[in-house]
Motif scaffolding. Structure first.
Motif, PDB file in Angstrom:
ATOM      1  N   ALA A  44       0.859  -1.565  -0.108  1.00  0.00           N
ATOM      2  CA  ALA A  44      -0.400  -0.084  -0.293  1.00  0.00           C
ATOM      3  C   ALA A  44       0.281   1.149   0.351  1.00  0.00           C
ATOM      4  CB  ALA A  44      -0.805   0.376   1.142  1.00  0.00           C
ATOM      5  N   ARG A  45       1.787   0.942   0.884  1.00  0.00           N
ATOM      6  CA  ARG A  45       2.370   2.654   0.722  1.00  0.00           C
ATOM      7  C   ARG A  45       3.850   2.657  -0.988  1.00  0.00           C
ATOM      8  NH1 ARG A  45       4.316   0.244   5.638  1.00  0.00           N
ATOM      9  NH2 ARG A  45       6.013  -0.496   4.598  1.00  0.00           N
ATOM     10  N   ALA A  46       3.686   1.445  -1.339  1.00  0.00           N
ATOM     11  CA  ALA A  46       4.822   1.821  -2.559  1.00  0.00           C
ATOM     12  C   ALA A  46       3.276   2.133  -3.704  1.00  0.00           C
ATOM     13  CB  ALA A  46       5.443   0.809  -2.772  1.00  0.00           C
ATOM     14  N   GLY A  47       2.213   2.239  -3.151  1.00  0.00           N
ATOM     15  CA  GLY A  47       1.235   2.604  -4.164  1.00  0.00           C
ATOM     16  C   GLY A  47       1.583   0.962  -5.282  1.00  0.00           C
ATOM     17  N   LEU A  48       1.466  -0.594  -4.596  1.00  0.00           N
ATOM     18  CA  LEU A  48       1.241  -1.491  -6.151  1.00  0.00           C
ATOM     19  C   LEU A  48       0.186  -2.368  -5.178  1.00  0.00           C
ATOM     20  CD1 LEU A  48       3.988  -2.411  -7.245  1.00  0.00           C
ATOM     21  CD2 LEU A  48       4.166  -4.270  -5.503  1.00  0.00           C
ATOM     22  N   PRO A  49      -0.495  -2.077  -6.163  1.00  0.00           N
ATOM     23  CA  PRO A  49      -2.236  -3.244  -6.104  1.00  0.00           C
ATOM     24  C   PRO A  49      -1.636  -4.740  -6.061  1.00  0.00           C
ATOM     25  CG  PRO A  49      -1.891  -1.004  -7.930  1.00  0.00           C
ATOM     26  CD  PRO A  49      -0.721  -1.300  -7.686  1.00  0.00           C
ATOM     27  N   LEU A  50      -2.497  -5.343  -4.983  1.00  0.00           N
ATOM     28  CA  LEU A  50      -2.361  -6.611  -4.706  1.00  0.00           C
ATOM     29  C   LEU A  50      -3.953  -6.832  -5.174  1.00  0.00           C
ATOM     30  CD1 LEU A  50      -0.822  -8.833  -3.587  1.00  0.00           C
ATOM     31  CD2 LEU A  50      -1.680  -7.509  -1.521  1.00  0.00           C
ATOM     32  N   VAL A  51      -3.501  -8.466  -5.695  1.00  0.00           N
ATOM     33  CA  VAL A  51      -4.637  -9.476  -5.391  1.00  0.00           C
ATOM     34  C   VAL A  51      -4.018 -10.313  -4.997  1.00  0.00           C
ATOM     35  CG1 VAL A  51      -6.208 -10.524  -7.438  1.00  0.00           C
ATOM     36  CG2 VAL A  51      -6.161  -7.854  -7.609  1.00  0.00           C
ATOM     37  N   VAL A  52      -5.079 -11.667  -4.042  1.00  0.00           N
ATOM     38  CA  VAL A  52      -4.699 -12.211  -4.303  1.00  0.00           C
ATOM     39  C   VAL A  52      -5.736 -13.560  -4.540  1.00  0.00           C
ATOM     40  CG1 VAL A  52      -3.344 -11.742  -1.948  1.00  0.00           C
ATOM     41  CG2 VAL A  52      -6.146 -12.625  -1.707  1.00  0.00           C
ATOM     42  N   ILE A  53      -5.712 -14.754  -4.521  1.00  0.00           N
ATOM     43  CA  ILE A  53      -6.247 -15.591  -5.379  1.00  0.00           C
ATOM     44  C   ILE A  53      -5.791 -16.936  -4.120  1.00  0.00           C
ATOM     45  CG2 ILE A  53      -6.290 -17.587  -6.781  1.00  0.00           C
ATOM     46  CD1 ILE A  53      -5.125 -15.944  -8.945  1.00  0.00           C
ATOM     47  N   ASP A  54      -7.545 -17.477  -3.808  1.00  0.00           N
ATOM     48  CA  ASP A  54      -7.142 -18.425  -2.417  1.00  0.00           C
ATOM     49  C   ASP A  54      -6.059 -18.529  -1.864  1.00  0.00           C
ATOM     50  OD1 ASP A  54      -9.685 -20.034  -3.254  1.00  0.00           O
ATOM     51  OD2 ASP A  54      -8.214 -21.602  -4.225  1.00  0.00           O
ATOM     52  N   PRO A  55      -6.693 -16.719  -1.087  1.00  0.00           N
ATOM     53  CA  PRO A  55      -5.345 -16.389   0.233  1.00  0.00           C
ATOM     54  C   PRO A  55      -5.674 -17.685   1.496  1.00  0.00           C
ATOM     55  CG  PRO A  55      -7.404 -15.060   0.464  1.00  0.00           C
ATOM     56  CD  PRO A  55      -7.362 -16.231  -1.297  1.00  0.00           C
ATOM     57  N   LEU A  56      -4.432 -17.451   2.128  1.00  0.00           N
ATOM     58  CA  LEU A  56      -3.886 -18.369   2.953  1.00  0.00           C
ATOM     59  C   LEU A  56      -4.328 -18.292   4.210  1.00  0.00           C
ATOM     60  CD1 LEU A  56      -1.326 -21.054   2.883  1.00  0.00           C
ATOM     61  CD2 LEU A  56      -3.111 -20.720   2.096  1.00  0.00           C
ATOM     62  N   ASN A  57      -4.579 -16.342   4.151  1.00  0.00           N
ATOM     63  CA  ASN A  57      -4.905 -15.838   4.969  1.00  0.00           C
ATOM     64  C   ASN A  57      -5.680 -14.062   4.576  1.00  0.00           C
ATOM     65  OD1 ASN A  57      -2.898 -14.929   4.655  1.00  0.00           O
ATOM     66  ND2 ASN A  57      -2.266 -14.136   6.299  1.00  0.00           N
ATOM     67  N   LEU A  58      -5.752 -13.015   5.303  1.00  0.00           N
ATOM     68  CA  LEU A  58      -6.620 -11.932   4.998  1.00  0.00           C
ATOM     69  C   LEU A  58      -6.117 -11.551   6.305  1.00  0.00           C
ATOM     70  CD1 LEU A  58      -9.863 -12.619   2.402  1.00  0.00           C
ATOM     71  CD2 LEU A  58      -6.923 -11.757   1.839  1.00  0.00           C
ATOM     72  N   PRO A  59      -5.002 -10.506   5.982  1.00  0.00           N
ATOM     73  CA  PRO A  59      -4.062  -9.551   7.316  1.00  0.00           C
ATOM     74  C   PRO A  59      -5.052  -8.710   7.778  1.00  0.00           C
ATOM     75  CG  PRO A  59      -2.093 -10.510   5.705  1.00  0.00           C
ATOM     76  CD  PRO A  59      -3.633 -10.728   5.035  1.00  0.00           C
ATOM     77  N   ARG A  60      -6.013  -7.833   5.909  1.00  0.00           N
ATOM     78  CA  ARG A  60      -6.642  -6.914   6.108  1.00  0.00           C
ATOM     79  C   ARG A  60      -7.775  -7.098   5.036  1.00  0.00           C
ATOM     80  NH1 ARG A  60      -2.977  -2.023   5.272  1.00  0.00           N
ATOM     81  NH2 ARG A  60      -4.107  -2.206   3.332  1.00  0.00           N
ATOM     82  N   VAL A  61      -9.331  -6.629   6.036  1.00  0.00           N
ATOM     83  CA  VAL A  61     -10.307  -7.083   4.811  1.00  0.00           C
ATOM     84  C   VAL A  61     -10.416  -6.379   3.737  1.00  0.00           C
ATOM     85  CG1 VAL A  61     -11.621  -7.394   7.251  1.00  0.00           C
ATOM     86  CG2 VAL A  61     -11.375  -5.384   6.077  1.00  0.00           C
ATOM     87  N   GLU A  62     -10.236  -5.275   3.490  1.00  0.00           N
ATOM     88  CA  GLU A  62     -10.460  -4.744   2.162  1.00  0.00           C
ATOM     89  C   GLU A  62      -8.848  -4.831   1.266  1.00  0.00           C
ATOM     90  OE1 GLU A  62      -7.064  -1.962   4.640  1.00  0.00           O
ATOM     91  OE2 GLU A  62      -9.728  -3.640   5.194  1.00  0.00           O
TER      92      GLU A  62
END
Length: 349
Positions: free
Chosen positions: A145-163
């Motif tokens: 987020a700080r680097a302004g690098l968009p992120l998408v996860v597929i079948d995550p083992l966890n989600l550190p933040r709901v957003e």
């Protein structure tokens, strides 16, 4: 084609002579940073030898857009299906996809702005990142987020933040359908050979499994619910334990296809026949399901479509669009093959 030959060199000729792809030659020509020093030097030498002169006006070759795709395990058929969907979509859209694994170094100590994974990707010209079936720390997500690098996860083992934006499948519905199928065949003592306990997808499949049993008036017995990795060896180990019980299960729902094949091998080693003596259901519908003997009944995830949706979602984030939902689930469906059958003798167990 050396300078002075009379024929104007094209960038495609330069790329061919340097032994690189056309997009790589374009990156060198346009000063992009995501090319190795050795490759850059080789292309620049060929450019000089050919006396290459860029065409004036509109460029015929534009620098490629580049995103990163990382896996925790690149060996599984699951990963290969996801990879195929993302790379095919990238080819159609005109986006280069750089494939790799989650950097282990990120686990070694505290992150700093200079050495963070996000910063390294950003400085290499990446526009965004797709992470598949990996566990992300809150520090990593905040770094993106700080680097302004968009992120998408597929079948995550966890989600550190709901957003955090994620793409998956209807794992709960898939677990429900798999278990209802086994119940319809007369099985009542049904076991669950699950994936890692913290994994969101494995938890959802377990909840679907429990819901189907409870809807039919049965309870999931604790001794019949085990967890391991999404691997063949884990399926073998879990099924060995389950089939050693005083009253073993007559059917096992495995959390993925690789685990299901391990379950089938454990049954074979005990002299049990699939599906005559025990029924087995998997999850994913990878190539393993059709190659198994007998062919595996499994819950199909649209893995290639999940990859395509993940890339298109990432590009929307890169463009600054607002998403209607941070989480997208694609539909699963049960594929019935030869590894399940009606319970032969309902009074036997």
């Amino acid at each position: 084609m050396p300078a002075g030959s009379g024929k104007r060199a094209t960038l495609a000729m330069v790329a061919d002579a340097a032994g690189v792809s056309l997009p790589t030659a374009s990156k060198v020509l346009n000063g992009r940073g995501d090319v190795s020093d050795a490759t850059r030097a080789r292309v620049e030498e060929v450019l000089r030898d050919f006396g290459y002169v860029p065409q004036t006006g509109r460029r015929t070759v534009s620098p490629s857009r580049v995103v990163d795709l990382v896996f925790d395990d690149l060996r599984s058929p699951y990963a290969l299906e996801i990879l195929r969907g993302i790379t095919e979509a990238g080819s159609e859209i005109g986006v280069d996809v750089v494939v790799g694994r989650v950097p282990v170094a990120e686990e070694a100590g505290p992150l700093t702005p200079e050495n963070s994974w996000a910063q390294r990707l950003k400085s290499s010209g990446r526009e965004g990142l797709i992470v598949v079936t990996s566990e992300l720390s809150l520090a990593q997500v905040e770094g993106f987020a700080r680097a302004g690098l968009p992120l998408v996860v597929i079948d995550p083992l966890n989600l550190p933040r709901v957003e955090v934006t994620s793409v998956g499948a209807t794992n709960w519905s898939g677990g429900l359908a798999a278990t209802e199928h086994l119940l319809s065949l007369g099985h009542r003592r049904i076991a669950f050979a699950g994936g890692p306990l913290p994994a969101s997808c494995s938890q959802a499949r377990l909840h679907g499994f429990r819901a189907a049993l409870e809807n039919a008036g049965y309870a999931a017995e604790p001794e019949l619910v085990l967890h391991g990795d999404f691997q063949y060896d884990a399926g073998l180990e879990m099924a060995t334990r389950l089939l050693s019980l005083d009253v073993p299960p007559t059917a096992i729902f495995a959390a993925n296809d690789a685990t299901a094949l391990g379950v089938m091998e454990a049954a074979r080693r005990r002299g049990l026949r699939v599906p005559q003596d025990i029924s087995v259901v998997g999850f994913d519908d990878t190539v393993l399901a059709e190659l198994a003997t007998p062919a595996l009944t499994t819950v199909r995830q649209p893995l290639q479509d999940m990859g395509r949706v993940a890339l298109r979602t990432l590009l929307r984030l890169i463009a600054g669009e607002t998403l209607d939902s941070h989480h997208v689930e694609l539909a699963t469906n049960l594929v019935v093959r030869g590894s399940t059958a009606p319970l032969a003798d309902q009074g036997a167990r």
